[in-house]
Motif scaffolding. Structure first.
Motif, PDB file in Angstrom:
ATOM      1  N   LYS A 132      -3.845  27.958  53.850  1.00 46.79           N
ATOM      2  CA  LYS A 132      -2.848  28.688  53.122  1.00 46.79           C
ATOM      3  C   LYS A 132      -2.856  28.147  51.783  1.00 46.79           C
ATOM      4  O   LYS A 132      -2.177  28.982  50.849  1.00 46.79           O
ATOM      5  N   ALA A 133      -3.084  27.140  51.415  1.00 44.06           N
ATOM      6  CA  ALA A 133      -3.187  26.548  49.839  1.00 44.06           C
ATOM      7  C   ALA A 133      -4.020  27.162  49.270  1.00 44.06           C
ATOM      8  O   ALA A 133      -3.991  27.361  48.025  1.00 44.06           O
ATOM      9  N   GLU A 134      -5.158  27.934  49.624  1.00 47.15           N
ATOM     10  CA  GLU A 134      -6.166  28.378  49.086  1.00 47.15           C
ATOM     11  C   GLU A 134      -5.750  29.896  48.639  1.00 47.15           C
ATOM     12  O   GLU A 134      -6.545  30.693  48.213  1.00 47.15           O
ATOM     13  N   VAL A 135      -4.587  30.608  49.425  1.00 45.43           N
ATOM     14  CA  VAL A 135      -4.326  31.856  49.198  1.00 45.43           C
ATOM     15  C   VAL A 135      -3.676  32.174  47.734  1.00 45.43           C
ATOM     16  O   VAL A 135      -2.634  31.481  47.598  1.00 45.43           O
ATOM     17  N   PRO A 136      -4.247  33.053  47.058  1.00 41.76           N
ATOM     18  CA  PRO A 136      -3.541  33.362  45.810  1.00 41.76           C
ATOM     19  C   PRO A 136      -2.437  34.213  45.980  1.00 41.76           C
ATOM     20  O   PRO A 136      -2.287  34.897  46.975  1.00 41.76           O
ATOM     21  N   GLU A 137      -1.872  34.509  44.840  1.00 41.65           N
ATOM     22  CA  GLU A 137      -0.695  35.455  44.938  1.00 41.65           C
ATOM     23  C   GLU A 137      -1.327  36.804  45.387  1.00 41.65           C
ATOM     24  O   GLU A 137      -2.575  37.256  44.564  1.00 41.65           O
ATOM     25  N   PHE A 138      -0.871  37.646  46.303  1.00 40.88           N
ATOM     26  CA  PHE A 138      -1.171  38.968  46.702  1.00 40.88           C
ATOM     27  C   PHE A 138      -2.250  38.831  47.510  1.00 40.88           C
ATOM     28  O   PHE A 138      -2.953  39.849  47.737  1.00 40.88           O
ATOM     29  N   GLY A 139      -2.867  37.700  47.861  1.00 45.53           N
ATOM     30  CA  GLY A 139      -4.276  37.427  48.868  1.00 45.53           C
ATOM     31  C   GLY A 139      -3.618  37.379  50.114  1.00 45.53           C
ATOM     32  O   GLY A 139      -2.685  37.931  50.422  1.00 45.53           O
ATOM     33  N   THR A 140      -4.734  37.137  50.915  1.00 43.80           N
ATOM     34  CA  THR A 140      -4.684  37.322  52.555  1.00 43.80           C
ATOM     35  C   THR A 140      -5.046  35.921  53.201  1.00 43.80           C
ATOM     36  O   THR A 140      -5.925  35.243  52.692  1.00 43.80           O
ATOM     37  N   PHE A 141      -4.467  35.684  54.085  1.00 45.14           N
ATOM     38  CA  PHE A 141      -4.530  34.332  54.950  1.00 45.14           C
ATOM     39  C   PHE A 141      -5.218  34.736  56.512  1.00 45.14           C
ATOM     40  O   PHE A 141      -4.564  35.789  57.040  1.00 45.14           O
TER      41      PHE A 141
ATOM     42  N   ILE B  69      -2.809  38.036  57.392  1.00 45.43           N
ATOM     43  CA  ILE B  69      -1.533  38.487  56.855  1.00 45.43           C
ATOM     44  C   ILE B  69      -1.531  38.175  55.402  1.00 45.43           C
ATOM     45  O   ILE B  69      -2.535  37.280  54.830  1.00 45.43           O
ATOM     46  N   THR B  70      -0.709  38.947  54.594  1.00 40.13           N
ATOM     47  CA  THR B  70      -0.755  38.705  53.300  1.00 40.13           C
ATOM     48  C   THR B  70       0.111  37.634  52.878  1.00 40.13           C
ATOM     49  O   THR B  70       0.957  37.057  53.695  1.00 40.13           O
TER      50      THR B  70
END
Length: 368
Positions: free
Chosen positions: A270-279, A307-308
């Motif tokens: 989760k900590a690596e997901v940028p804005e508008f990114g996906t997990f 998920i976004t």
């Protein structure tokens, strides 16, 4: 928010370490299941389904077909338990011959009371297998849905170069014919937008191109599928930057492959997901040796729900991601023979379930 005694609207209790206190949450299960060859017994002259007929290689009789429906309905009714006693509010499916088999499936006794709706389109897949969405009408209200074709071709570079050499009408006609012959016909990507108890969400249901011809030779097609997914998500986020998007399906690739990691851009943490990114919560499971499908005694996770970033923000006043799982109950596992330990699929001696385990995630929202 009211809770009605005989309606399937449930509460979970757990302790949030952040606040060190117990809170009440509403919960929904969102799932995906590859139904593996959910064919009726009729011969469709437009597809390669001859194998799945009473006189075909599988000797697919009405008795076997209805046993398959019974088996699948048992699984669907239990996905997400025990945390959520309700069956999945939303479940994507693949390897579905037509709408008729889904209509038969949701009439099965273990599913009938959930009043599932169906969203399905026929795809150009040569075997006639499609993706679809089932949803509990009580909770999810679709507002739009469409099937988005994945246009991929063999020898695409050669076709482009040929087109650059000449531009007369005769050659253009020739190119159109060549492109049609070189197209790899695969499943469309199904996009659905609607409201889950008043909150807008979007779902993309996938069955990406197979590894026919080898993983390396076919990877370009799944990478194209990942890019199409990313394009759809981008379009939704342009309309609504906080769009809650779920992309689910049998991707025929693991969480570590380029189609998922690069083309779609899914992150494992989760900590690596940028804005508008996906997990992708299933990459961590993969790293722990878990799987949804087995081949040559090696496990992989082809079935994923990604998920976004909007669904992992720490704001439980709205529906958010809680956790994910693989539904691999013991009755879904082969107990003997060469494939002991594998998912229990259909054979000449037994009508099984699927060669894939289903996957699911929970959405939760704080009760006030």
């Amino acid at each position: 928010m009211q809770i009605f005694r005989f309606q399937f609207y449930f509460i979970i209790l757990f302790s949030l370490s952040l606040h060190a206190q117990s809170k009440k949450y509403a919960i929904h299960t969102v799932a995906f299941y590859n139904f593996e060859n959910l064919f009726d017994t009729n011969d469709d002259v437009n597809t390669n389904d001859d194998e799945w007929t009473p006189t075909g290689a599988q000797q697919w009789t009405e008795e076997k077909y209805h046993q398959k429906l019974k088996n699948l309905s048992s699984v669907i009714s239990e996905i997400g338990r025990p945390e959520n006693p309700n069956a999945p509010t939303i479940i994507g499916g693949s390897e579905i011959e037509n709408r008729g088999v889904l209509e038969d499936l949701i009439k099965e006794p273990k599913l009938a009371n959930y009043d599932y709706g169906i969203i399905h389109f026929d795809s150009p897949d040569k075997r006639g297998i499609d993706v679809a969405l089932l949803y509990q009408k009580k909770y999810f209200k679709p507002t739009s849905f469409s099937n988005i074709p994945l246009l991929i071709y063999k020898n695409k570079t050669k076709i482009k170069e040929e087109k650059k050499e000449e531009a007369d009408d005769e050659l253009e006609d020739k190119i159109e014919t060549t492109i049609d012959k070189n197209r790899v016909f695969t499943r469309d990507q199904l996009l659905i937008t609607g409201f889950l108890e008043g909150e807008e969400i979007s779902i993309i249901v996938n069955h990406w191109p197979s590894r026919s011809g080898g993983e390396k030779a076919s990877s370009q097609f799944r990478e194209a599928a990942g890019r199409l997914n990313r394009k759809i998500i981008d379009s939704l986020q342009q309309i609504n930057p906080n769009a809650k998007v779920f992309t689910m399906g049998d991707l025929n690739d693991g969480p570590y492959n380029k189609s998922v990691k690069v083309a779609l851009g899914a992150k494992a943490k989760k900590a690596e997901v940028p804005e508008f990114g996906t997990f992708n919560p299933f990459e961590e499971m993969m790293n722990k040796g878990m799987g949804t499908i087995a081949f040559r005694d090696s496990w992989d996770i082809f079935d994923q729900i990604i998920i976004t970033e909007s669904l992992i923000k720490p704001n439980f006043s709205t529906f958010m991601f809680w956790k994910a799982g693989i539904f691999n109950r013991s009755y879904l596992v082969q107990t003997s023979g060469q494939y002991k330990g594998y998912p229990l699929r259909h054979s000449q001696n037994e009508v099984g379930f699927s060669d894939h385990f289903p996957v699911y995630i929970y959405l939760i929202k704080e009760m006030k």
